[in-house]
Write a protein that holds these residues in place. Structure first.
Motif: not given
Length: 253
Positions: A186-192, A197-210, A248-249
């Motif tokens: 959960d450190a900042d470097a890892v979360q960056a 990764q999240y933005r790459a997948v979310a570009a295809l479709r809005p992504l929920s936490a689950e 996600a949390t």
């Protein structure tokens, strides 16, 4: 000669539930259905099932398998083509195994000396053969997300797929170095890294936490994905999952 669905499941290792699903999507209808309602398969169906399993092993999505089988005319020529692909995949895995073996030796030496893991000769194509289309298996509980990713994958060129493979490998290397340094998931470097990764997948479709958590779990639960992560560094699959869970949390809920 005909075989019941239970016999085909036993012979092929495919569950009866999966065989029924193949029937429902018209990928592999049985030869006939008995008066007891049970499905029965003959030699032609077994040959078709073999092709389905070979194509799936090569990373082809179910929808694409259906298109391939619908368009082929000669079964023998199709099998020859599958055989060529399997031989190429064998050669790729042999080369990859040799590269990973060297990487293991270098990682062990790096840890012994206490040096960072930068500069290690790692395979650039570690994710070759693991296509984004494989999300459909791991995200079966989120069919809309899997479908969106599948549609995007179907339009990708070979060059785009290769670029994606290289980027995923580079990302895994960066995460492996953070993990080896003892950086919490959960450190900042890892979360960056996870944010990218999240933005790459979310570009295809809005992504929920689950939905994003499901992708994280796939890093451990999907056999091919887990093997690719673990080939870089033992424990990396779980580290990636935990990093996505933290993201996600804290950022998506």
């Amino acid at each position: 000669m005909a075989w019941s669905i239970a016999e085909v499941a036993r012979m092929s290792g495919v569950t009866a539930r999966t065989l029924r699903h193949y029937d429902e999507i018209e990928l592999l209808p049985p030869a006939w259905i008995g008066s007891n309602g049970h499905r029965y398969y003959e030699e032609r169906e077994l040959l078709r099932l073999q092709q389905v399993l070979v194509l799936r092993a090569l990373g082809v999505s179910l929808s694409e398998v259906g298109r391939i089988l619908a368009s082929q005319v000669d079964e023998l020529e199709a099998l020859r083509g599958h055989h060529r692909q399997l031989l190429a995949e064998r050669d790729r895995l042999t080369a990859l195994a040799a590269t990973v073996s060297r990487t293991i030796t270098e990682l062990e030496q790096s840890r012994k000396d206490g040096r960072p893991m930068t500069g290690i000769n790692r395979p650039e194509n570690l994710f070759e053969g693991i296509q984004p289309a494989q999300y459909e298996d791991s995200l079966r509980d989120y069919p809309e997300l899997a479908e969106s990713i599948g549609r995007a994958t179907a339009t990708m060129t070979d060059a785009e797929i290769e670029a994606g493979q290289r980027e995923r490998t580079a990302l895994m290397i960066r995460l492996a170095e953070l993990m080896a340094a003892g950086t919490p998931a959960d450190a900042d470097a890892v979360q960056a890294e996870v944010d990218g990764q999240y933005r790459a997948v979310a570009a295809l479709r809005p992504l929920s936490a689950e939905e994003y958590r499901a992708i994280g779990r796939s890093c451990v639960e999907n056999e091919q994905w887990r093997a690719a992560y673990e080939a870089i560094a033992p424990g990396l699959a779980a580290y990636q999952r935990d990093a996505i869970e933290a993201y996600a949390t804290t950022r998506l809920t």
